[in-house]
Design a protein around this motif. Structure first.
Motif, PDB file in Angstrom:
ATOM      1  N   LEU A 112      11.187   8.456  10.331  1.00 32.26           N
ATOM      2  CA  LEU A 112      11.971   8.313   8.973  1.00 32.26           C
ATOM      3  C   LEU A 112      10.618   7.591   7.920  1.00 32.26           C
ATOM      4  CD1 LEU A 112      15.617   7.470   9.547  1.00 32.26           C
ATOM      5  CD2 LEU A 112      14.762   9.729   8.941  1.00 32.26           C
ATOM      6  N   VAL A 113      10.299   6.426   8.526  1.00 33.78           N
ATOM      7  CA  VAL A 113       9.313   6.006   7.496  1.00 33.78           C
ATOM      8  C   VAL A 113       8.077   6.675   7.274  1.00 33.78           C
ATOM      9  CG1 VAL A 113       8.196   3.719   7.201  1.00 33.78           C
ATOM     10  CG2 VAL A 113      10.410   3.681   8.344  1.00 33.78           C
ATOM     11  N   PHE A 114       7.506   7.345   8.107  1.00 34.24           N
ATOM     12  CA  PHE A 114       6.551   8.046   8.382  1.00 34.24           C
ATOM     13  C   PHE A 114       6.753   9.208   7.178  1.00 34.24           C
ATOM     14  CE2 PHE A 114       3.690  11.731   9.821  1.00 34.24           C
ATOM     15  CZ  PHE A 114       2.378  11.156   9.707  1.00 34.24           C
ATOM     16  N   ALA A 115       7.741   9.729   7.308  1.00 30.29           N
ATOM     17  CA  ALA A 115       8.172  10.736   6.391  1.00 30.29           C
ATOM     18  C   ALA A 115       8.285  10.372   5.043  1.00 30.29           C
ATOM     19  CB  ALA A 115       9.533  11.620   6.768  1.00 30.29           C
ATOM     20  N   GLN A 116       8.834   9.301   4.858  1.00 27.82           N
ATOM     21  CA  GLN A 116       8.909   8.508   3.332  1.00 27.82           C
ATOM     22  C   GLN A 116       7.576   8.250   3.039  1.00 27.82           C
ATOM     23  OE1 GLN A 116      11.072   4.827   3.393  1.00 27.82           O
ATOM     24  NE2 GLN A 116      10.648   4.223   1.327  1.00 27.82           N
ATOM     25  N   GLU A 117       6.351   7.674   3.731  1.00 30.53           N
ATOM     26  CA  GLU A 117       5.261   7.519   3.141  1.00 30.53           C
ATOM     27  C   GLU A 117       4.462   8.669   2.898  1.00 30.53           C
ATOM     28  OE1 GLU A 117       4.076   4.679   2.553  1.00 30.53           O
ATOM     29  OE2 GLU A 117       5.661   3.585   3.152  1.00 30.53           O
ATOM     30  N   ILE A 118       4.656   9.823   3.751  1.00 32.91           N
ATOM     31  CA  ILE A 118       3.932  11.049   3.353  1.00 32.91           C
ATOM     32  C   ILE A 118       4.442  11.655   2.131  1.00 32.91           C
ATOM     33  CG2 ILE A 118       3.777  13.405   3.949  1.00 32.91           C
ATOM     34  CD1 ILE A 118       1.960  11.672   5.440  1.00 32.91           C
ATOM     35  N   ALA A 119       5.865  11.281   1.844  1.00 26.38           N
ATOM     36  CA  ALA A 119       6.407  11.846   0.721  1.00 26.38           C
ATOM     37  C   ALA A 119       5.881  11.008  -0.787  1.00 26.38           C
ATOM     38  CB  ALA A 119       8.214  11.578   0.729  1.00 26.38           C
ATOM     39  N   ASN A 120       5.704   9.953  -0.390  1.00 28.40           N
ATOM     40  CA  ASN A 120       5.167   9.071  -1.763  1.00 28.40           C
ATOM     41  C   ASN A 120       3.579   9.340  -1.935  1.00 28.40           C
ATOM     42  OD1 ASN A 120       5.325   6.573  -3.143  1.00 28.40           O
ATOM     43  ND2 ASN A 120       3.853   5.662  -1.856  1.00 28.40           N
ATOM     44  N   GLU A 121       3.015   9.815  -0.711  1.00 25.05           N
ATOM     45  CA  GLU A 121       1.459  10.253  -0.882  1.00 25.05           C
ATOM     46  C   GLU A 121       1.620  11.305  -1.614  1.00 25.05           C
ATOM     47  OE1 GLU A 121      -2.531  10.648   0.288  1.00 25.05           O
ATOM     48  OE2 GLU A 121      -1.365   8.883   0.543  1.00 25.05           O
ATOM     49  N   THR A 122       2.477  12.702  -1.413  1.00 23.32           N
ATOM     50  CA  THR A 122       2.607  13.858  -2.057  1.00 23.32           C
ATOM     51  C   THR A 122       2.925  13.557  -3.346  1.00 23.32           C
ATOM     52  OG1 THR A 122       3.328  14.780   0.153  1.00 23.32           O
ATOM     53  CG2 THR A 122       3.661  15.962  -2.014  1.00 23.32           C
ATOM     54  N   GLU A 123       3.996  12.528  -3.624  1.00 18.33           N
ATOM     55  CA  GLU A 123       4.461  12.485  -5.096  1.00 18.33           C
ATOM     56  C   GLU A 123       3.295  11.972  -6.085  1.00 18.33           C
ATOM     57  OE1 GLU A 123       7.852  10.349  -7.447  1.00 18.33           O
ATOM     58  OE2 GLU A 123       7.318   9.796  -5.459  1.00 18.33           O
ATOM     59  N   ALA A 124       2.296  11.066  -5.425  1.00 12.99           N
ATOM     60  CA  ALA A 124       1.372  10.621  -6.124  1.00 12.99           C
ATOM     61  C   ALA A 124       0.091  11.776  -6.411  1.00 12.99           C
ATOM     62  CB  ALA A 124       0.802   9.202  -5.474  1.00 12.99           C
ATOM     63  N   ASP A 125      -0.106  12.466  -5.352  1.00 13.96           N
ATOM     64  CA  ASP A 125      -0.950  13.378  -5.459  1.00 13.96           C
ATOM     65  C   ASP A 125      -0.438  14.621  -6.260  1.00 13.96           C
ATOM     66  OD1 ASP A 125      -3.423  14.683  -4.866  1.00 13.96           O
ATOM     67  OD2 ASP A 125      -2.168  16.114  -3.440  1.00 13.96           O
ATOM     68  N   ASN A 126       0.655  14.957  -6.288  1.00 13.95           N
ATOM     69  CA  ASN A 126       1.227  15.832  -7.283  1.00 13.95           C
ATOM     70  C   ASN A 126       1.325  15.493  -8.586  1.00 13.95           C
ATOM     71  OD1 ASN A 126       1.689  17.930  -5.278  1.00 13.95           O
ATOM     72  ND2 ASN A 126       3.830  17.380  -5.021  1.00 13.95           N
ATOM     73  N   ALA A 127       1.654  14.139  -8.937  1.00 15.98           N
ATOM     74  CA  ALA A 127       1.661  13.483 -10.485  1.00 15.98           C
ATOM     75  C   ALA A 127       0.305  13.456 -10.940  1.00 15.98           C
ATOM     76  CB  ALA A 127       2.150  11.935 -10.201  1.00 15.98           C
ATOM     77  N   ALA A 128      -0.845  13.112  -9.954  1.00 22.01           N
ATOM     78  CA  ALA A 128      -2.103  13.101 -10.441  1.00 22.01           C
ATOM     79  C   ALA A 128      -2.670  14.402 -10.950  1.00 22.01           C
ATOM     80  CB  ALA A 128      -3.091  12.544  -9.491  1.00 22.01           C
ATOM     81  N   SER A 129      -2.302  15.400  -9.895  1.00 24.42           N
ATOM     82  CA  SER A 129      -2.909  16.901 -10.480  1.00 24.42           C
ATOM     83  C   SER A 129      -2.220  17.301 -11.691  1.00 24.42           C
ATOM     84  CB  SER A 129      -2.286  17.577  -9.178  1.00 24.42           C
ATOM     85  OG  SER A 129      -3.001  17.367  -7.934  1.00 24.42           O
ATOM     86  N   HIS A 130      -0.754  17.083 -11.769  1.00 25.47           N
ATOM     87  CA  HIS A 130      -0.054  17.516 -13.088  1.00 25.47           C
ATOM     88  C   HIS A 130      -0.719  16.690 -14.148  1.00 25.47           C
ATOM     89  CE1 HIS A 130       3.862  17.808 -15.261  1.00 25.47           C
ATOM     90  NE2 HIS A 130       3.078  18.650 -15.722  1.00 25.47           N
TER      91      HIS A 130
END
Length: 265
Positions: free
Chosen positions: A65-83
Protein backbone atom coordinates in the motif's frame (compact mmCIF):
# COMPACT_ATOMS: atom_id res chain seq x y z
CA UNK A 1 21.74 8.67 8.40
CA UNK A 2 19.08 7.82 5.83
CA UNK A 3 19.89 10.98 3.83
CA UNK A 4 23.56 10.02 3.84
CA UNK A 5 22.77 6.53 2.52
CA UNK A 6 20.53 7.94 -0.22
CA UNK A 7 23.32 10.27 -1.33
CA UNK A 8 25.41 7.22 -2.29
CA UNK A 9 25.12 5.61 -5.74
CA UNK A 10 21.83 3.69 -5.97
CA UNK A 11 23.42 0.23 -5.94
CA UNK A 12 25.40 0.94 -2.74
CA UNK A 13 22.53 2.61 -0.88
CA UNK A 14 20.20 -0.28 -1.84
CA UNK A 15 22.75 -2.84 -0.61
CA UNK A 16 23.14 -0.92 2.65
CA UNK A 17 19.36 -1.02 3.26
CA UNK A 18 19.23 -4.72 2.40
CA UNK A 19 22.21 -5.55 4.66
CA UNK A 20 20.69 -3.60 7.57
CA UNK A 21 17.35 -5.38 7.17
CA UNK A 22 19.04 -8.81 7.04
CA UNK A 23 20.96 -7.98 10.23
CA UNK A 24 17.71 -6.87 11.90
CA UNK A 25 15.89 -10.03 10.85
CA UNK A 26 18.65 -12.44 11.91
CA UNK A 27 19.18 -10.54 15.15
CA UNK A 28 15.46 -10.83 15.97
CA UNK A 29 15.46 -14.54 15.15
CA UNK A 30 18.58 -15.38 17.14
CA UNK A 31 17.55 -13.14 20.04
CA UNK A 32 14.18 -14.89 20.28
CA UNK A 33 15.90 -18.30 20.33
CA UNK A 34 18.25 -17.11 23.08
CA UNK A 35 15.34 -15.90 25.23
CA UNK A 36 12.78 -18.68 24.72
CA UNK A 37 14.99 -21.67 24.11
CA UNK A 38 15.58 -23.99 21.20
CA UNK A 39 12.71 -26.42 21.64
CA UNK A 40 11.01 -27.01 18.33
CA UNK A 41 8.17 -29.43 19.03
CA UNK A 42 5.38 -29.75 16.47
CA UNK A 43 2.86 -27.79 18.56
CA UNK A 44 5.17 -24.80 18.80
CA UNK A 45 5.99 -24.92 15.11
CA UNK A 46 2.33 -25.13 14.15
CA UNK A 47 1.52 -22.05 16.24
CA UNK A 48 4.62 -20.23 14.95
CA UNK A 49 3.63 -21.01 11.37
CA UNK A 50 0.16 -19.55 11.97
CA UNK A 51 1.62 -16.39 13.49
CA UNK A 52 4.21 -16.05 10.73
CA UNK A 53 1.55 -16.35 8.03
CA UNK A 54 -0.67 -13.64 9.55
CA UNK A 55 2.06 -11.17 10.46
CA UNK A 56 3.86 -11.54 7.14
CA UNK A 57 0.58 -11.06 5.26
CA UNK A 58 -0.09 -7.79 7.11
CA UNK A 59 3.55 -6.78 6.64
CA UNK A 60 3.35 -7.40 2.90
CA UNK A 61 0.04 -5.51 2.65
CA UNK A 62 1.49 -2.45 4.39
CA UNK A 63 4.55 -2.45 2.14
CA UNK A 64 2.39 -2.81 -0.98
CA UNK A 65 0.00 0.00 0.00
CA UNK A 66 2.73 2.48 0.91
CA UNK A 67 4.79 1.57 -2.16
CA UNK A 68 1.74 2.19 -4.36
CA UNK A 69 1.16 5.53 -2.62
CA UNK A 70 4.74 6.66 -3.21
CA UNK A 71 4.60 5.64 -6.87
CA UNK A 72 1.31 7.57 -7.22
CA UNK A 73 2.98 10.64 -5.67
CA UNK A 74 5.92 10.30 -8.05
CA UNK A 75 3.58 9.96 -11.04
CA UNK A 76 1.52 12.96 -9.95
CA UNK A 77 4.63 15.14 -9.65
CA UNK A 78 5.92 13.94 -13.01
CA UNK A 79 2.57 14.56 -14.72
CA UNK A 80 2.26 18.00 -13.12
CA UNK A 81 5.74 18.99 -14.32
CA UNK A 82 5.05 17.68 -17.84
CA UNK A 83 1.72 19.53 -17.99
CA UNK A 84 3.38 22.68 -16.66
CA UNK A 85 6.06 22.51 -19.35
CA UNK A 86 3.39 22.11 -22.05
CA UNK A 87 1.54 25.14 -20.71
CA UNK A 88 4.74 27.21 -20.75
CA UNK A 89 5.32 26.24 -24.38
CA UNK A 90 1.68 26.84 -25.39
CA UNK A 91 1.69 30.24 -23.69
CA UNK A 92 5.01 31.20 -25.24
CA UNK A 93 3.82 30.48 -28.78
CA UNK A 94 0.39 32.01 -28.19
CA UNK A 95 2.23 35.19 -27.22
CA UNK A 96 4.09 35.02 -30.51
CA UNK A 97 0.78 34.66 -32.32
CA UNK A 98 -0.59 37.66 -30.43
CA UNK A 99 2.28 39.94 -31.45
CA UNK A 100 5.92 38.94 -31.65
CA UNK A 101 7.38 42.37 -30.85
CA UNK A 102 4.89 43.53 -28.23
CA UNK A 103 5.14 40.32 -26.21
CA UNK A 104 8.93 39.92 -26.34
CA UNK A 105 9.38 40.88 -22.68
CA UNK A 106 6.66 38.46 -21.54
CA UNK A 107 8.10 35.63 -23.61
CA UNK A 108 11.55 36.36 -22.23
CA UNK A 109 10.19 36.10 -18.68
CA UNK A 110 8.60 32.72 -19.52
CA UNK A 111 11.83 31.48 -21.11
CA UNK A 112 13.85 32.50 -18.04
CA UNK A 113 11.21 30.84 -15.88
CA UNK A 114 11.64 27.53 -17.71
CA UNK A 115 15.43 27.80 -17.41
CA UNK A 116 15.22 28.61 -13.69
CA UNK A 117 12.96 25.63 -12.99
CA UNK A 118 15.33 23.26 -14.77
CA UNK A 119 18.65 24.63 -13.52
CA UNK A 120 17.81 25.75 -9.98
CA UNK A 121 14.33 24.94 -8.72
CA UNK A 122 14.53 21.17 -9.27
CA UNK A 123 17.58 20.93 -7.00
CA UNK A 124 15.96 23.26 -4.47
CA UNK A 125 12.89 21.02 -4.27
CA UNK A 126 15.19 18.05 -3.71
CA UNK A 127 17.37 19.63 -1.02
CA UNK A 128 15.11 22.13 0.76
CA UNK A 129 11.61 21.09 -0.42
CA UNK A 130 10.68 24.60 -1.51
CA UNK A 131 10.06 26.58 -4.67
CA UNK A 132 12.61 29.05 -6.01
CA UNK A 133 11.87 32.75 -5.43
CA UNK A 134 13.58 33.75 -8.68
CA UNK A 135 11.32 31.39 -10.64
CA UNK A 136 8.33 33.00 -8.91
CA UNK A 137 9.66 36.41 -9.97
CA UNK A 138 9.89 35.32 -13.61
CA UNK A 139 6.37 33.86 -13.43
CA UNK A 140 5.06 37.06 -11.87
CA UNK A 141 6.71 39.19 -14.57
CA UNK A 142 5.04 37.07 -17.25
CA UNK A 143 1.67 37.29 -15.50
CA UNK A 144 1.87 41.06 -14.99
CA UNK A 145 2.83 41.51 -18.62
CA UNK A 146 -0.03 39.30 -19.80
CA UNK A 147 -2.50 41.42 -17.80
CA UNK A 148 -1.56 44.45 -19.90
CA UNK A 149 -2.54 42.75 -23.17
CA UNK A 150 -5.66 44.10 -24.84
CA UNK A 151 -8.30 42.13 -26.68
CA UNK A 152 -8.58 44.59 -29.57
CA UNK A 153 -9.73 41.92 -32.04
CA UNK A 154 -11.56 38.61 -31.61
CA UNK A 155 -8.25 36.84 -32.31
CA UNK A 156 -6.42 38.87 -29.66
CA UNK A 157 -9.25 38.36 -27.19
CA UNK A 158 -9.14 34.57 -27.53
CA UNK A 159 -5.35 34.51 -27.29
CA UNK A 160 -5.35 36.80 -24.24
CA UNK A 161 -7.84 34.59 -22.42
CA UNK A 162 -5.80 31.47 -23.21
CA UNK A 163 -2.56 33.12 -22.10
CA UNK A 164 -3.95 34.32 -18.77
CA UNK A 165 -5.64 30.99 -18.04
CA UNK A 166 -2.45 29.05 -18.80
CA UNK A 167 -0.24 31.30 -16.68
CA UNK A 168 -2.60 31.00 -13.72
CA UNK A 169 -2.63 27.21 -14.12
CA UNK A 170 1.18 27.18 -14.15
CA UNK A 171 1.05 28.71 -10.66
CA UNK A 172 -1.28 25.94 -9.50
CA UNK A 173 0.99 23.24 -10.92
CA UNK A 174 3.96 24.79 -9.14
CA UNK A 175 2.11 24.30 -5.86
CA UNK A 176 1.41 20.69 -6.84
CA UNK A 177 5.15 20.12 -7.28
CA UNK A 178 5.89 21.70 -3.92
CA UNK A 179 3.26 19.55 -2.20
CA UNK A 180 4.78 16.42 -3.77
CA UNK A 181 8.23 17.40 -2.44
CA UNK A 182 6.81 17.78 1.09
CA UNK A 183 4.98 14.46 0.97
CA UNK A 184 7.84 12.25 2.21
CA UNK A 185 7.70 8.82 3.79
CA UNK A 186 5.65 8.67 6.97
CA UNK A 187 7.76 7.80 10.06
CA UNK A 188 4.90 5.65 11.36
CA UNK A 189 5.08 3.57 8.19
CA UNK A 190 8.80 3.00 8.68
CA UNK A 191 8.14 1.88 12.24
CA UNK A 192 5.39 -0.50 11.06
CA UNK A 193 7.63 -1.89 8.30
CA UNK A 194 10.55 -2.52 10.64
CA UNK A 195 8.31 -4.02 13.33
CA UNK A 196 6.87 -6.33 10.67
CA UNK A 197 10.38 -7.56 9.82
CA UNK A 198 11.21 -8.05 13.51
CA UNK A 199 8.00 -9.91 14.40
CA UNK A 200 8.02 -12.14 11.34
CA UNK A 201 11.67 -13.07 11.84
CA UNK A 202 11.28 -13.60 15.60
CA UNK A 203 8.36 -15.98 15.02
CA UNK A 204 10.75 -18.40 13.28
CA UNK A 205 12.59 -19.10 16.56
CA UNK A 206 11.14 -22.63 16.77
CA UNK A 207 13.05 -23.60 13.62
CA UNK A 208 16.70 -24.62 13.83
CA UNK A 209 19.27 -22.14 12.46
CA UNK A 210 20.34 -24.42 9.63
CA UNK A 211 22.06 -23.01 6.57
CA UNK A 212 18.84 -23.35 4.54
CA UNK A 213 16.68 -21.66 7.18
CA UNK A 214 19.12 -18.78 7.57
CA UNK A 215 19.18 -18.39 3.77
CA UNK A 216 15.38 -18.34 3.53
CA UNK A 217 15.12 -15.80 6.34
CA UNK A 218 17.76 -13.67 4.62
CA UNK A 219 15.81 -13.81 1.36
CA UNK A 220 12.69 -12.55 3.13
CA UNK A 221 14.68 -9.75 4.81
CA UNK A 222 16.45 -8.83 1.56
CA UNK A 223 13.23 -8.32 -0.34
CA UNK A 224 11.62 -6.41 2.54
CA UNK A 225 14.69 -4.18 2.79
CA UNK A 226 14.66 -3.54 -0.95
CA UNK A 227 11.00 -2.51 -0.92
CA UNK A 228 11.60 -0.21 2.07
CA UNK A 229 14.52 1.31 0.15
CA UNK A 230 12.35 1.90 -2.92
CA UNK A 231 9.65 3.56 -0.81
CA UNK A 232 12.14 5.92 0.83
CA UNK A 233 13.84 6.59 -2.52
CA UNK A 234 10.54 7.62 -4.11
CA UNK A 235 9.37 9.66 -1.10
CA UNK A 236 10.76 12.88 -2.65
CA UNK A 237 10.13 12.87 -6.43
CA UNK A 238 12.84 15.49 -6.95
CA UNK A 239 15.65 13.76 -5.07
CA UNK A 240 17.88 10.96 -6.32
CA UNK A 241 17.78 8.03 -6.61
CA UNK A 242 14.04 7.93 -7.36
CA UNK A 243 13.76 11.43 -8.81
CA UNK A 244 11.53 12.46 -11.68
CA UNK A 245 13.58 14.39 -14.24
CA UNK A 246 12.35 17.73 -15.69
CA UNK A 247 12.24 16.21 -19.16
CA UNK A 248 9.35 18.39 -20.31
CA UNK A 249 11.20 21.60 -19.47
CA UNK A 250 14.44 20.31 -20.98
CA UNK A 251 12.64 19.53 -24.23
CA UNK A 252 11.01 22.96 -24.61
CA UNK A 253 14.36 24.64 -23.86
CA UNK A 254 15.85 22.89 -26.90
CA UNK A 255 13.92 25.21 -29.24
CA UNK A 256 13.18 28.91 -29.44
CA UNK A 257 12.35 29.16 -25.75
CA UNK A 258 15.86 28.03 -24.84
CA UNK A 259 17.43 30.50 -27.27
CA UNK A 260 15.52 33.36 -25.67
CA UNK A 261 16.41 32.15 -22.15
CA UNK A 262 20.12 32.10 -22.95
CA UNK A 263 22.43 30.46 -20.42
CA UNK A 264 20.36 31.19 -17.33
CA UNK A 265 17.75 33.34 -15.62
Amino acid sequence: MVSLLLSLPAIFSALAFVAATIALALGSYLGMRAIFGHHGDSERRELAGSVIFRVSALHGLILALVFAQEIANETEADNAASHEARLVADTFYDLERYDRETTLQIRTALAHYARQVTDVEWRLLADERQLDSAAWAHWNAAYEGALTLHGDTPRHEVLRDNILRNIREISSLRRTRETAAFHGAEPLFLIAALVGVVLTSAAYFTFEPTRLNILLLSIFASYSGLIIYFIIAFSNPFHAPGMASPVGFERILEGGIGQLAGGGG
